[in-house]
Design an enzyme around this catalytic site. Structure first.
Site, PDB file in Angstrom:
ATOM      1  N   ASP A  23       0.831  -1.204   0.000  1.00 48.53           N
ATOM      2  CA  ASP A  23       0.000   0.000   0.000  1.00 48.53           C
ATOM      3  C   ASP A  23       0.865   1.254   0.000  1.00 48.53           C
ATOM      4  O   ASP A  23       0.625   2.195  -0.766  1.00 48.53           O
ATOM      5  CB  ASP A  23      -0.917   0.007   1.223  1.00 48.53           C
ATOM      6  CG  ASP A  23      -1.978  -1.079   1.174  1.00 48.53           C
ATOM      7  OD1 ASP A  23      -2.097  -1.720   0.119  1.00 48.53           O
ATOM      8  OD2 ASP A  23      -2.681  -1.284   2.174  1.00 48.53           O
ATOM      9  N   GLU A  78       0.695  -6.456  -5.259  1.00 49.13           N
ATOM     10  CA  GLU A  78       0.404  -5.630  -6.430  1.00 49.13           C
ATOM     11  C   GLU A  78       1.618  -4.876  -6.953  1.00 49.13           C
ATOM     12  O   GLU A  78       1.934  -4.934  -8.141  1.00 49.13           O
ATOM     13  CB  GLU A  78      -0.705  -4.631  -6.086  1.00 49.13           C
ATOM     14  CG  GLU A  78      -1.072  -3.683  -7.222  1.00 49.13           C
ATOM     15  CD  GLU A  78      -2.260  -2.804  -6.889  1.00 49.13           C
ATOM     16  OE1 GLU A  78      -2.324  -1.674  -7.407  1.00 49.13           O
ATOM     17  OE2 GLU A  78      -3.145  -3.246  -6.123  1.00 49.13           O
TER      18      GLU A  78
END
Length: 366
Positions: free
Chosen positions: A19, A261
């Site tokens: 994140d 990610e």
């Protein structure tokens, strides 16, 4: 068409570094596009691992072309564009401040990356606030023209293409790696639930492999700067790298194991074969994301033998214990997978990147 001058990115770190890494890259790219950017983050120590020059004792400081601020109880955005990363919930006072602004800022909920088909239908959808005169729009990164594209800064392609063999060996030398001829080079970045021991057992049987493992990934790895010989496998511990150096690591390797990610997107921009470990979810929901991506990734022409090696290996790496971890089949497929990775990269480059599309969308709806 609304003029955008200021952007506020809100990042609430849950765990790991993904994140914080995505939001740092997003803030840097938005600033490079000409916006005055503030990145509000609730966990400065997590970001400090990526950017060691950060002073965690300062509430506000310049960083990489934008302003870094720690998420206090009542952060107040400057206006124009507000991005809630990964659906983080903004404090009530922040929302009230946004609603009172004239005009109210464009409010974007930047979602997680997925190749699932429903993403295309949900991309750009509005969501009116139940009480306040605010509309939030969902913005989904993705791999197809009907999604928001992938996060990539200007200049990345030129930097990668200029990274030749001399630059590769010079970079590896900074990590204490002198790569023998005809030796495969891997990077290993994964979550703890990956079958790491099974992979290392397969690698040690040969042919020769050097595997670079960042600190903290597995207790089986040596400390940064140290090496461990396991049969035909040489394990090399490397320090926690700054994001731009991690790109160079990916460019240097013949195969990259990545997780989550951020590192998975960077591996795709590296135009090298990769094995992606998805963030584990309850009831194995992450396999839906895995299978959706593999269906899209292999829709680009790929040799049958390479597909037959790639798909089961990825599934085992993500927790499917019903099949063997066939390293030799994957290794034999690397030439075809290298060609495929470059073809995949070119297809993604034909679509707008995430920041370009996001700014255009914000101006359009503003």
């Amino acid at each position: 068409m609304r003029e955008l001058r200021c952007a506020d990115v809100f990042c609430e770190v849950i765990d790991n570094f993904g994140d914080a890494g995505v939001c740092w890259r997003l803030a840097r790219a938005l600033a490079a596009a000409g916006l005055q950017v503030t990145l509000w983050i609730n966990d400065p120590l997590r970001l400090k691992r990526l950017r060691p020059e950060i002073d965690e004792h300062r509430d506000q400081q310049p960083l990489d072309g934008f302003t870094l601020r720690y998420w206090s109880a009542n952060p107040l955005p400057a206006g124009d564009l507000v991005i809630s990363a990964f659906g983080c919930r903004l404090p009530e006072t922040t929302l009230q401040h946004m609603a009172a602004a004239q005009p109210a800022p464009v409010w974007i909920n930047l979602e997680y990356l997925s190749a699932e088909r429903w993403v295309e239908d949900s991309h750009r959808l509005p969501s009116p606030h139940p009480r306040l005169p605010l509309i939030q729009h969902f913005y989904f990164p993705g791999f197809t023209p009907r999604t928001g594209g992938l996060l990539k800064e200007a200049g990345l392609d030129a930097a990668r293409d200029a990274f030749g063999e001399a630059e590769r060996r010079a970079f590896l030398s900074t990590l204490g790696v002198a790569l023998p001829e005809n030796t495969l080079l891997l990077s290993l970045f994964c979550y703890p639930f990956a079958p790491i021991a099974r992979l290392l057992d397969a690698l040690r049987e040969g042919p020769p492999v050097v595997c670079l493992v960042p600190e903290g990934v597995t207790p089986l790895a040596p400390a940064p700067g140290e090496q461990r010989q396991l049969g035909a496998l040489t394990l090399v511990g490397v320090p926690f790298l700054a994001p731009d150096d991690y790109d160079r690591l990916l460019w240097s390797c013949d195969l990259n194991f990545v997780r989550g990610e951020d590192s998975a997107v960077r591996a795709q921009w590296a135009a090298k074969p990769f094995v992606w470990q998805f963030y584990a979810q309850e009831e194995a929901v992450h396999f839906d994301k895995l299978d959706a991506f593999l269906a899209l990734y292999t829709s680009t022409p790929l040799q049958d033998s390479a597909m037959a090696a790639l798909v089961p290996f990825w599934r085992v790496w993500n927790g499917d214990a019903t099949q063997p971890l066939d390293w030799l089949a994957l290794r034999a497929a690397l030439p075809a997978l290298t060609t495929h990775a470059l073809r995949w990269l070119r297809e993604r480059l034909s679509q707008p990147d995430l920041v370009t599309g996001l700014i255009e969308f914000a101006r359009e709806i503003g």
